[in-house]
Scaffold this active site. Structure first.
Site, short mmCIF file in Angstrom:
data_model
loop_
_atom_site.label_atom_id
_atom_site.label_comp_id
_atom_site.label_asym_id
_atom_site.label_seq_id
_atom_site.Cartn_x
_atom_site.Cartn_y
_atom_site.Cartn_z
CB THR A 134 6.99 1.49 -0.75
OG1 THR A 134 6.56 0.35 0.00
CG2 THR A 134 8.26 2.05 -0.15
CG ASP A 135 4.67 1.64 -5.70
OD1 ASP A 135 5.60 0.82 -5.45
OD2 ASP A 135 4.72 2.42 -6.65
CD GLN A 136 0.04 -4.18 -5.31
OE1 GLN A 136 0.01 -4.08 -6.53
NE2 GLN A 136 -0.81 -4.90 -4.62
CB VAL A 186 8.68 2.69 -6.20
CG1 VAL A 186 8.91 4.14 -6.56
CG2 VAL A 186 9.56 1.77 -7.05
#
Length: 139
Positions: free
Chosen positions: A15-17, A20
């Site tokens: 995931t990203d920050q 997501v």
């Protein structure tokens, strides 16, 4: 049409920050689904590689519908969308834990000799696998 299903737990590293899933990770999950489909049909991609045959991607289409998030378990549905004895197109749908469609995709592959990358007839090399794909493919 035969549809294989497998579940994948979304890991933090995927995931990203914002929590997501990063878009390229869906491609990895598609490979997981494709491998599971092949196993469900009674075959192993690794056995084909032992024979010196590879199945590279020659086309990929992906449409992102809704994000999957960290901590969810997604469901990857995979099937043989089209098959002509040389090329195979796999279809995929990846669903969020709540059942929403996250991704709709397809990937097309061709079998080649590992040493030359020259295409080979899947139908001729693997007649039982060919028969299984003919039975499993989308009508």
């Amino acid at each position: 049409m035969f549809v294989s299903e497998t579940e994948v737990k979304v890991r933090y590293a995927e995931t990203d920050q914002m929590g997501v899933v990063y878009h390229a990770n869906y491609l990895i999950w598609m490979e997981v689904g494709r491998t599971k489909l092949i196993e469900d049909l009674g075959f192993r991609y690794a056995d084909m590689e032992k024979d010196g045959i590879l199945s590279p991607v020659i086309d990929i289409q992906i449409s992102y519908k809704k994000p999957a998030r960290y901590g969810e378990t997604v469901t990857v549905k995979t099937w043989v969308d089209a098959y002509d004895g040389l090329r195979v197109t796999y279809g995929y749908e990846i669903y969020t834990e709540t059942g929403d469609l996250a991704v709709a995709a397809s990937s097309t592959h061709v079998c080649v000799k590992k040493d030359s990358f020259r295409p080979v007839s899947f139908r001729r090399l693997y007649p039982k696998w060919h028969e299984a794909y003919e039975k499993a493919k989308k009508s």
